[in-house]
Write a protein that holds these residues in place. Sequence first.
Motif, PDB file in Angstrom:
ATOM      1  N   ASP A 378      52.815  14.031  33.527  1.00 15.07           N
ATOM      2  CA  ASP A 378      52.079  13.012  33.994  1.00 15.07           C
ATOM      3  C   ASP A 378      51.311  12.695  32.664  1.00 15.07           C
ATOM      4  N   PRO A 379      50.863  13.450  31.671  1.00 10.58           N
ATOM      5  CA  PRO A 379      50.171  13.121  30.528  1.00 10.58           C
ATOM      6  C   PRO A 379      51.100  12.208  29.487  1.00 10.58           C
ATOM      7  N   TYR A 380      52.359  12.524  29.600  1.00 14.59           N
ATOM      8  CA  TYR A 380      53.264  11.842  28.672  1.00 14.59           C
ATOM      9  C   TYR A 380      53.363  10.420  29.241  1.00 14.59           C
ATOM     10  N   ALA A 381      53.521  10.283  30.766  1.00 14.69           N
ATOM     11  CA  ALA A 381      53.445   8.754  31.217  1.00 14.69           C
ATOM     12  C   ALA A 381      51.994   8.138  30.840  1.00 14.69           C
ATOM     13  N   LEU A 382      51.114   8.716  30.901  1.00 17.91           N
ATOM     14  CA  LEU A 382      49.970   8.264  30.577  1.00 17.91           C
ATOM     15  C   LEU A 382      49.824   7.750  29.058  1.00 17.91           C
ATOM     16  N   ASP A 383      50.275   8.619  28.281  1.00 18.67           N
ATOM     17  CA  ASP A 383      50.406   8.252  26.918  1.00 18.67           C
ATOM     18  C   ASP A 383      51.408   7.133  26.483  1.00 18.67           C
ATOM     19  N   ASP A 390      48.024  -0.570  25.883  1.00 18.45           N
ATOM     20  CA  ASP A 390      46.688  -0.447  25.416  1.00 18.45           C
ATOM     21  C   ASP A 390      45.529  -0.087  26.480  1.00 18.45           C
ATOM     22  N   ALA A 391      46.067   0.611  27.590  1.00 14.48           N
ATOM     23  CA  ALA A 391      44.903   0.861  28.561  1.00 14.48           C
ATOM     24  C   ALA A 391      45.415   2.136  29.262  1.00 14.48           C
ATOM     25  N   ARG A 392      44.404   3.023  29.783  1.00 17.36           N
ATOM     26  CA  ARG A 392      44.702   4.622  30.041  1.00 17.36           C
ATOM     27  C   ARG A 392      43.902   4.542  31.700  1.00 17.36           C
ATOM     28  N   PRO A 393      44.514   4.667  32.594  1.00 13.29           N
ATOM     29  CA  PRO A 393      43.845   4.846  33.786  1.00 13.29           C
ATOM     30  C   PRO A 393      43.044   6.039  33.993  1.00 13.29           C
TER      31      PRO A 393
END
Length: 396
Positions: A378-383, A390-393
């Motif tokens: 999950d964290p890598y997908a968000l990274d 240039d957006a992080r849900p």
Amino acid sequence: MSDTAPYASRPDQSLGRLHGTGPSPTRSEFQRDRDRIIHSTAFRRLQHKTQVFLSHEGRHFRNRLTHTLEVSQIARSIARALRLNEDLAEAVALSHDLGHTPFGHAGERALHRAMEPFGGFDHNVQALRVVTLLENRYAEHDGLNLTWETLEGILKHNGPLIDAEGNPVGRYVREGLPAGLEAIPAPAPLRLETHASLEAQVAAIADDVAYNAHDIDDALRAGLVTVPDFLDVPMAGPIVSEVLAAYPDLAAKRQAHEVQRRMITRAVEDVITTSAANIARAGVASAEDVRLAGHTLVGFSEQTESAEKGLKQFLFSRVYRHEAVMVPVRESEAVVERLFARYMRDADMPGRWGEAGRAQDGAGRARIVADFIAGMTDPYALDEHERLFDARPDFR
């Protein structure tokens, strides 16, 4: 092996591995499979993959790793009681979720939709890709080089994919056979038309037992339901009544744990009693007899199976489709869809993934992209989403 039943899988009769290895003086072939799975990169990644509740919501919710460990413990208990090979049951249980995407079933649904023009996405086939192709730790081969029996269990722990005439069965009638099966290297054909071993069937039912208990626990922790909400719910209701009557003044979290542990115990006991009777009735005398029995032998009694369906309906309506769950579900599906579309357009993936993707187009690139996304935490997908868009849900 003298303490196991004649219908248990025997490591000394295994169909072997794709790449030959010397015998181990201390471990059976199925023990070696278990150990290879535990030490794999894909197994460690499970600690950062969603089960039901996304990781930002609290550190005490189950993730794919804790769920897998619970399934493994339950599988060993059932296998021991039925005198099966505990090591094979554990190996299948430990590997059954290695093909899952980030963000739980939401990520899988999104990736399946994106892959529909290229044959779709199936997490059991993806788990096989992980253990046969994608793990790249060994000096002499790709994959973990697992035995045929473990590979069979990963693919077929929920049952055959086709019937004796080669027609898809179950959900594959509607969806078609999963793409990529033909690319899975194995030491022998995986026999899509037969049932898997009893050990694999045990891993499958252990998954259901674990789900039922820990999804209740996590839903209570999240505040989506209360213990009394389950009083009229099949399977859970009678146990909740017992606990509230015995411990009316106990803290809610302790009441919840008492419900959870009693549910697991009774479900496991029901599976053991029912499966032992099914095995005796079927008259199977070998692991091959099990594969040719024509139906699953490990499962719940009719009464418990019916009650479990009622419990799942309650969890679906009150938990899985609760707006507090659905908000991050919808956003996480969008993250996967955006990543897939971007990688398909320009193969902007790091390192060897980008190189491989740029060398392919169409279905070839799609499979590389699916492998890359499915392997993400999950964290890598968000990274990656933040790097590309240039957006992080925040999922809130």
